[in-house]
Scaffold this motif. Sequence first.
Motif, mmCIF file in Angstrom:
data_model
loop_
_atom_site.group_PDB
_atom_site.id
_atom_site.type_symbol
_atom_site.label_atom_id
_atom_site.label_comp_id
_atom_site.label_asym_id
_atom_site.label_seq_id
_atom_site.Cartn_x
_atom_site.Cartn_y
_atom_site.Cartn_z
ATOM 1 N N LYS A 41 28.012 56.363 31.924
ATOM 2 C CA LYS A 41 27.666 56.827 30.584
ATOM 3 C C LYS A 41 28.905 57.245 29.812
ATOM 4 N N ARG A 42 29.826 57.924 30.504
ATOM 5 C CA ARG A 42 31.055 58.350 29.841
ATOM 6 C C ARG A 42 31.921 57.147 29.445
ATOM 7 N N VAL A 43 31.937 56.113 30.304
ATOM 8 C CA VAL A 43 32.681 54.905 29.946
ATOM 9 C C VAL A 43 32.048 54.257 28.717
ATOM 10 N N TRP A 44 30.742 54.121 28.714
ATOM 11 C CA TRP A 44 30.068 53.535 27.553
ATOM 12 C C TRP A 44 30.375 54.318 26.276
ATOM 13 N N GLU A 45 30.529 55.612 26.415
ATOM 14 C CA GLU A 45 30.810 56.459 25.251
ATOM 15 C C GLU A 45 32.269 56.394 24.796
ATOM 16 N N GLY A 46 33.160 55.839 25.635
ATOM 17 C CA GLY A 46 34.540 55.678 25.198
ATOM 18 C C GLY A 46 35.615 56.114 26.173
ATOM 19 N N MET A 47 35.255 56.684 27.330
ATOM 20 C CA MET A 47 36.267 57.053 28.317
ATOM 21 C C MET A 47 36.838 55.807 28.967
ATOM 22 N N GLY A 48 38.173 55.752 29.134
ATOM 23 C CA GLY A 48 38.795 54.629 29.813
ATOM 24 C C GLY A 48 38.612 54.725 31.318
ATOM 25 N N LEU A 49 38.600 53.576 31.997
ATOM 26 C CA LEU A 49 38.461 53.533 33.449
ATOM 27 C C LEU A 49 39.439 52.513 34.014
ATOM 28 N N ILE A 50 40.232 52.947 35.005
ATOM 29 C CA ILE A 50 41.145 52.056 35.720
ATOM 30 C C ILE A 50 40.709 52.044 37.181
ATOM 31 N N VAL A 51 40.346 50.880 37.671
ATOM 32 C CA VAL A 51 39.854 50.721 39.044
ATOM 33 C C VAL A 51 40.932 50.019 39.853
ATOM 34 N N LEU A 52 41.289 50.611 40.991
ATOM 35 C CA LEU A 52 42.410 50.135 41.791
ATOM 36 C C LEU A 52 41.953 49.507 43.099
ATOM 37 N N HIS A 53 42.577 48.394 43.438
ATOM 38 C CA HIS A 53 42.488 47.738 44.741
ATOM 39 C C HIS A 53 41.050 47.650 45.249
ATOM 40 N N SER A 54 40.741 48.304 46.377
ATOM 41 C CA SER A 54 39.435 48.177 47.008
ATOM 42 C C SER A 54 38.328 48.860 46.216
ATOM 43 N N GLY A 55 38.693 49.481 45.106
ATOM 44 C CA GLY A 55 37.683 49.990 44.190
ATOM 45 C C GLY A 55 36.848 48.889 43.574
ATOM 46 N N HIS A 56 37.212 47.605 43.822
ATOM 47 C CA HIS A 56 36.383 46.503 43.336
ATOM 48 C C HIS A 56 34.980 46.573 43.920
ATOM 49 N N PHE A 57 34.838 47.201 45.094
ATOM 50 C CA PHE A 57 33.523 47.345 45.724
ATOM 51 C C PHE A 57 32.903 48.727 45.462
ATOM 52 N N SER A 58 33.543 49.518 44.626
ATOM 53 C CA SER A 58 32.969 50.836 44.318
ATOM 54 C C SER A 58 31.660 50.682 43.551
ATOM 55 N N LYS A 59 30.806 51.666 43.670
ATOM 56 C CA LYS A 59 29.540 51.629 42.950
ATOM 57 C C LYS A 59 29.759 51.569 41.444
ATOM 58 N N ILE A 60 30.751 52.325 40.962
ATOM 59 C CA ILE A 60 30.939 52.374 39.515
ATOM 60 C C ILE A 60 31.420 51.031 38.971
ATOM 61 N N PHE A 61 32.327 50.345 39.680
ATOM 62 C CA PHE A 61 32.811 49.057 39.191
ATOM 63 C C PHE A 61 31.692 48.024 39.221
ATOM 64 N N LYS A 62 30.927 47.975 40.308
ATOM 65 C CA LYS A 62 29.827 47.021 40.386
ATOM 66 C C LYS A 62 28.744 47.342 39.356
ATOM 67 N N ARG A 63 28.548 48.631 39.089
ATOM 68 C CA ARG A 63 27.568 49.025 38.065
ATOM 69 C C ARG A 63 27.985 48.504 36.693
ATOM 70 N N LEU A 64 29.254 48.646 36.369
ATOM 71 C CA LEU A 64 29.723 48.229 35.050
ATOM 72 C C LEU A 64 29.892 46.713 34.946
ATOM 73 N N MET A 65 30.211 46.058 36.057
ATOM 74 C CA MET A 65 30.377 44.606 36.030
ATOM 75 C C MET A 65 29.042 43.876 36.122
ATOM 76 N N GLY A 66 28.076 44.479 36.815
ATOM 77 C CA GLY A 66 26.790 43.811 36.985
ATOM 78 C C GLY A 66 26.886 42.554 37.833
ATOM 79 N N SER A 67 27.800 42.570 38.817
ATOM 80 C CA SER A 67 28.020 41.392 39.659
ATOM 81 C C SER A 67 28.443 41.850 41.056
ATOM 82 N N PRO A 68 28.488 40.939 42.037
ATOM 83 C CA PRO A 68 28.822 41.350 43.408
ATOM 84 C C PRO A 68 30.240 41.872 43.577
ATOM 85 N N CYS A 69 31.194 41.416 42.754
ATOM 86 C CA CYS A 69 32.608 41.844 42.856
ATOM 87 C C CYS A 69 33.191 41.553 44.241
#
Length: 260
Positions: free
Chosen positions: A88-116
């Motif tokens: 919700k905070r990202v949608w509102e304008g907060m920046g997010l930087i996801v590093l390395h194995s964070g590709h499988f994090s819940k937040i990255f998969k939530r925002l990508m909407g894909s298996p990653c």
Amino acid sequence: MAIRTLVWGENVHEQTNKTVAGIYPEGMHTQIAKLLAADEEISVKTTTLQEPEHGLTERALGETDVLVWWGHQAHGDVGDEIVERVAKRVWEGMGLIVLHSGHFSKIFKRLMGSPCALNWREAGERERLWVVNPGHPIARGLPAYFEIENEEMYGEPFSVPEPLETVFVSWFQGGEVFRSGLTYRRGAGNVFYFRPGHETYPTYHHETVGLVLRNAVNWAYNPERYPTITTAPNVPVENALEPIEARGGSVHAEGQEGFR
């Protein structure tokens, strides 16, 4: 005003693996924060999975302009409620930087909407990162390519949505390639995925990696917030911009909120 940056670290391997503890005795999150703090325009704090609400309270996120995320072993331990709060905070304008194995994090998969998902190999091989978008702000001050002597291999295909921009492409000693610097926009929030950062190698002691991260924070920063972006208000007939009359039936009672 400095860019208020929060570095979130899983802080598990540092406690359980001697190699990781030797490279990052104060934790990976602390070393990442040190790289960012080299930019006087960035104000850095750190937090970890083990903190109450994983350190991602409403107050903490309300005081964050850019969130930097590193996780690996304990993706599943992050509470779904916290994931939705961060999204919700990202949608509102907060920046997010996801590093390395964070590709499988819940937040990255939530925002990508894909298996990653991707291919990988942990062999400490050389990674050469090519700057394929040299005019991008994240690539500011970088050479045509830079190398990391020991890294984990990530290989294509990378099952993420088509990015807004590709900044880096990696080649590995074993021959694989990978799109290793990708930008997205989700709502009003800028999102950057940066591939390097395996915990058993000193990637976050690499000077050029630090420059990339500082550039990324500056790029991801959005001073504006759009708190109504997730609302879906009902506009009454009498408030229409042009005069209209209601016709036909409705599944909503007058004044009722929309279904979600």
